[in-house]
Design a protein around this motif. Sequence first.
Motif, short mmCIF file in Angstrom:
data_model
loop_
_atom_site.label_atom_id
_atom_site.label_comp_id
_atom_site.label_asym_id
_atom_site.label_seq_id
_atom_site.Cartn_x
_atom_site.Cartn_y
_atom_site.Cartn_z
N ASN C 34 19.57 49.61 16.34
CA ASN C 34 18.69 50.36 15.44
C ASN C 34 18.28 51.70 16.04
O ASN C 34 18.12 52.68 15.33
N HIS C 37 20.93 54.08 15.17
CA HIS C 37 20.85 54.63 13.82
C HIS C 37 20.06 55.92 13.81
O HIS C 37 20.49 56.93 13.24
N LYS C 41 22.43 59.62 13.57
CA LYS C 41 22.41 60.31 12.27
C LYS C 41 21.48 61.51 12.31
O LYS C 41 21.86 62.62 11.96
N HIS C 81 29.58 55.00 18.89
CA HIS C 81 30.39 53.80 18.66
C HIS C 81 30.76 53.12 19.98
O HIS C 81 30.69 51.88 20.08
N ILE D 117 31.35 56.40 8.49
CA ILE D 117 30.43 55.28 8.29
C ILE D 117 29.26 55.38 9.28
O ILE D 117 28.11 55.12 8.93
N THR D 118 29.56 55.81 10.52
CA THR D 118 28.49 55.93 11.49
C THR D 118 27.45 56.96 11.05
O THR D 118 26.28 56.80 11.35
N LEU D 119 27.90 57.99 10.33
CA LEU D 119 26.95 59.05 9.97
C LEU D 119 26.34 58.88 8.59
O LEU D 119 25.64 59.76 8.13
N THR D 120 26.59 57.77 7.91
CA THR D 120 26.08 57.64 6.54
C THR D 120 25.09 56.49 6.43
O THR D 120 24.92 55.72 7.37
N PRO D 121 24.42 56.33 5.25
CA PRO D 121 23.17 55.57 5.18
C PRO D 121 23.21 54.17 5.76
O PRO D 121 24.01 53.34 5.35
N GLY D 122 22.36 53.95 6.74
CA GLY D 122 22.07 52.59 7.16
C GLY D 122 23.16 51.84 7.88
O GLY D 122 23.01 50.66 8.12
N THR D 123 24.28 52.49 8.22
CA THR D 123 25.39 51.74 8.81
C THR D 123 25.92 52.44 10.05
O THR D 123 25.94 53.66 10.13
N ILE D 124 26.37 51.66 11.03
CA ILE D 124 27.19 52.22 12.11
C ILE D 124 28.37 51.29 12.35
O ILE D 124 28.29 50.09 12.15
N THR D 125 29.48 51.90 12.82
CA THR D 125 30.68 51.12 13.11
C THR D 125 30.56 50.54 14.50
O THR D 125 30.30 51.26 15.46
N HIS D 136 27.53 47.59 11.24
CA HIS D 136 26.16 47.14 11.49
C HIS D 136 25.24 47.78 10.46
O HIS D 136 25.24 48.99 10.29
N TRP D 137 24.47 46.92 9.77
CA TRP D 137 23.49 47.41 8.79
C TRP D 137 22.11 47.38 9.42
O TRP D 137 21.74 46.41 10.07
N ILE D 138 21.35 48.47 9.17
CA ILE D 138 19.96 48.44 9.63
C ILE D 138 19.14 47.57 8.68
O ILE D 138 18.20 46.90 9.10
#
Lengths: 83, 118, 111, 165, 87, 229
Positions: C34, C37, C41, C81, D117-125, D136-138
């Motif tokens: 988290n 995140h 971003k 990553h 995907i890493t740079l878009t809403p709520g998710t990282i690879t 991974h979802w926040i």
Amino acid sequence: MNMSLFAAASIGTGVMMIVAAVAALIVKKLISAIIIVGFVSLSASLLFLLMDAPDVAITEASIGAAISTVIFLWGRGKIGGEQ
Amino acid sequence: MSAEYLFYWSMAATGLGLILIGLWGVLTRKHILRIALAFTLADTGVNLILVWSGFLPGRSAPIVDSSVTQMVDPLPQALVLTSIVIGVAVAALFVVVGVLASRKSGSADIRHMKELKW
Amino acid sequence: MSFTFILAHVLTGLGALFLFASGVGVFRMPDVFNKMHAGTKATTLGSILFLSGLGLFEPSWLPKLLLVAVFIVLTNPVSSHALARAAHNDASEKPDNLVIDDLEESKGEEQ
Amino acid sequence: MKRAPAVVSTSVILMGIWLSLTLSTDIQEIVLGVVVSVIAAIATNGALTGNLFRLLKPRKFIAAISYIFYFLGQMIKANIDVLFRVFRPVIPLNPGIVKVNLNLKSERAKVIVANSITLTPGTITIDIAGDHIFVHWIFLPDGDVHAETQSMVDGFAGRLEKIFE
Amino acid sequence: MSNTFMVILFVLIGGGLFLAFLRLILGTKATDRAVALDTTTLITTGFLVLVAFLQGRSMLLDVALVYSVLSFLGVLAVARYLDGGLR
Amino acid sequence: MIRTIVGLAIVLILMAILITVVDDYTVPSALSGVGESYTETGVEDTGSVNLVTAVVVAYRGLDTLGEVVVLFSASTAVVLILTLIPIGSGPTPPSSIVSFTAGILPSAIILFGIYIITHGHLSPGGGFPGGAVVASAFLLVMLGSNTVPGKSKFLSSIESLAGLTFGLLGFWGMFAAGQFLNNLVLPAGSPGRIISAGIIPLISLAIGAKVASELSGIFSSYRKAGGEK
């Protein structure tokens, strides 16, 4: 005006560097200490830029960021951690 | 306590503090790589002090330009430039010798490296 | 007060705000994924906005600033990553608050 | 000679990087830049960009531009999401790692999707293994988690397929 | 750029940097610290560009460029180490 | 425990001494004599806009040559000692994203390093940081793979060639202008362009190649000591 902003920046960076240096020596894991020393090197680069020494700043950034970190990480991998 | 005064002395205080902390670490830590890290910190502090000795607040970087009239001293910066690269070579040597010594004595703790005492 | 001038102020301000938000996020989030995140971003978009805003203040610098921004966009997700993968592979680093963990299951299937 | 288009497009891109580095149009700078970028492109076999000439067909060019705008829109959405999340008194969290399919052939396309995907809403690879991608979802979406994630990944992968076919 | 706006930028960037720094010092796990290092270096890149802007010399941007590229390498090295890639 | 106290005491004493030394020191208003003369006549003497590079390469070029020798001996010692250390179990393979990025980015980083080296006399940079950046490209390749590089004849020949170039340029200055490493055996040109400042760009290139190959040699021997999986 610029001077007081730069003074604030240099004092803040200096305090962060000192705190980080102490933390690097007392923190438990060696890998954390290596990461924190990398931060100290990179902050030193900022201080060098504030001291009107861009050449030194560029050298410190290029050496301190990746190369010395890798050297220490390699040694940590070969020796093993504390205890 | 003008801004110039604080700007000038905070640099010196940072460099001095780093030297002293690095020295303290070299004297008191036991793991050989921790000592190498403390040594690197002291190295950074020495470089800061050296550059600071040629620094004057309010002047600009020593790169001649049509807009520049007054510059800081280029000599300490040139010395530090070479000192940083030497510093990393010395740190690499330190780490390698430390690894070798810890292999010989079976531990990374400097209190166990008896054969290095004279 | 031209349009570019106002736009430059808005972009730099927003960029600085996003950089600040990334600091807050990294400080407050509970576990490493988290934190990532917030740390990935917000710093990426914050850097893009901040650099392009400063580029509008000084148009001759714009190519170089955009180059820095492009480098950040290319490299930041990759390091993030790699860190995430390392955090998941290392048992002592892995957070334990995951509701679903398909990666752990597929690792189990392989063995 | 199979790599010639890739080498040419890489040296063009490197020349652009060189021009934005020097910020100068002096003839000496340009000559040196051409020499250095051609040498760097040949030495690395044109790996930086691959063959960019394929993008010159109008259909693919439009697809690439639309992908960039889609990505920028998603990224701004992601940041507003982060901004509102971190300043809450209690951060809403419901994290989880979800495995979905990613049916793309090109390695480059896979990496672009993963980074997007890493740079878009709520998710990282987290990882890529073969045809699967681990996300991974926040805050896990409501309803069927796998279907939601699959549609999110396909949003990128479908747009990229038009470019990399 | 007015003085007030400059102060606002300094406070925002400095605040973010300080919070990420606190996580770097306090962070309980090594990966937490590595994420914090990533964030601090990116915020500092912005800071370096701001300093170059205030001094008004475009050649200082080289420092920011080197900084961003090589801090990425440093973080990648830490990640690869934790993953077992530097043995 | 006793060690901590003694260490702290020594550090405190040193701190007191240092503080008394700098006690009556005030913010200076002018440079020292040497610095003043460098800043005043540096551009006419050397043709280099960046005075730090002028000092490193031209005024203090001999020191830099010695420094390069120190770097060379340190890296040789590292490589020699590494052969004494038993070979490890080898690195794990990276994920495909990292290895792909490590495949594409090096050309850009090398270009960037060459920019820093060749613009050493115009903007911040020069041989040392540029060489380090080029070595970082090699480091990126190393991070993105788990194989051991082959025997690098190329690296060592670059290294020898760079050192030889440095020495020969120095002797050229000695024979043509009666001074080791005389800068102006080539014309100074107009300050601010690439081809100016005499032999400073050439020496920067030599230093850059030397530093890059030394550091890359250290990395490659680390990787060899790590072994292969």
